[in-house]
Motif scaffolding. Structure first.
Motif, short mmCIF file in Angstrom:
data_model
loop_
_atom_site.label_atom_id
_atom_site.label_comp_id
_atom_site.label_asym_id
_atom_site.label_seq_id
_atom_site.Cartn_x
_atom_site.Cartn_y
_atom_site.Cartn_z
N ILE A 74 -5.82 -4.44 -4.76
CA ILE A 74 -5.31 -3.15 -4.26
C ILE A 74 -4.48 -2.46 -5.14
O ILE A 74 -4.41 -1.50 -5.67
N LEU A 94 -7.54 2.10 2.36
CA LEU A 94 -6.65 0.93 2.21
C LEU A 94 -6.14 -0.10 3.39
O LEU A 94 -6.20 -1.12 3.39
N VAL A 106 0.88 -1.27 0.11
CA VAL A 106 0.12 -0.07 0.06
C VAL A 106 0.79 1.21 0.03
O VAL A 106 0.57 2.24 -0.70
N CYS A 135 -5.46 1.28 -6.65
CA CYS A 135 -4.33 2.41 -6.34
C CYS A 135 -4.18 3.37 -7.40
O CYS A 135 -3.51 4.47 -7.14
N ASN A 190 -5.21 6.50 1.81
CA ASN A 190 -4.32 5.38 2.62
C ASN A 190 -5.11 4.73 3.69
O ASN A 190 -5.08 3.35 4.09
#
Length: 193
Positions: free
Chosen positions: A168, A181, A92, A172, A178
């Motif tokens: 993810i 995620l 991430v 993204c 953030n």
């Protein structure tokens, strides 16, 4: 007698990787490659054969880069849960830190080429199998030590986590935060409990 190359092959390959990653395979022309790599067409063809071979070499190089951090984590003495959590957070953080929102080169290759290019498909499939196998081993270790529930097989949990990782890497590319995620990571880790 073969002429000596007057360029660093790995350095040029890294430039090609960045260009393909940024633009994709189809949108990258031979002229784009010549301009970006700083070598002439003959040198490019002599070294890699064609655009497709150069792309495959770049994809292989990316996989080496992408797996190096995870391999170091696996070799550590950390508990399985911490390794998986660190891996997800690292993923991430890398994706969020990328101002260009390029996503993952392997995932991009999957969506652009895997259905029509057997060599890319084979590399992508081998990547999936490898990551799932490593995750399954970590999960098996975590189940044996009581860190994870044994309600699901290590293989099915590894497949689930790999699917989350792929998702993810796609989202993204959008403006996801953030915090959002982190919620995904928390829910993913809760599936191991």
């Amino acid at each position: 007698m073969a002429r000596k190359k007057n360029f660093d092959e790995q350095e040029v390959l890294d430039k090609a990787l960045q260009l393909f990653w940024r633009k994709g395979y189809h949108a990258t022309s031979i002229q784009d490659l010549v301009d970006e790599l700083g070598i002439n067409r003959a040198s490019m063809y002599d070294t890699w054969g064609d655009k497709h071979r150069l792309y495959l070499a770049a994809l292989k190089r990316y996989r080496q880069y992408a797996s190096s951090w995870f391999l170091e984590e696996i070799r550590s003495e950390k508990p399985a849960r911490q390794i998986i959590e660190n891996f997800l957070k690292h993923l991430v953080n890398d994706m969020i830190a990328d101002a260009d929102r390029k996503g993952c080169f392997v995932v991009n290759s999957t969506t652009e080429l895997a259905t029509m290019d057997k060599e890319v498909q084979a590399m992508v499939e081998e990547n999936r199998r490898t990551v799932e196998q490593v995750l399954a081993e970590l999960i098996k270790e975590g189940q044996a030590s009581g860190q994870f529930s044994s309600a699901h097989s290590p293989e099915s949990l590894a497949r689930f986590i790999f699917s989350v990782i792929s998702g993810i890497r796609v989202v993204c590319k959008t403006q996801i935060s953030n915090r959002e995620l982190q919620e995904v990571i928390d829910i993913t880790l809760s599936a191991l409990d």
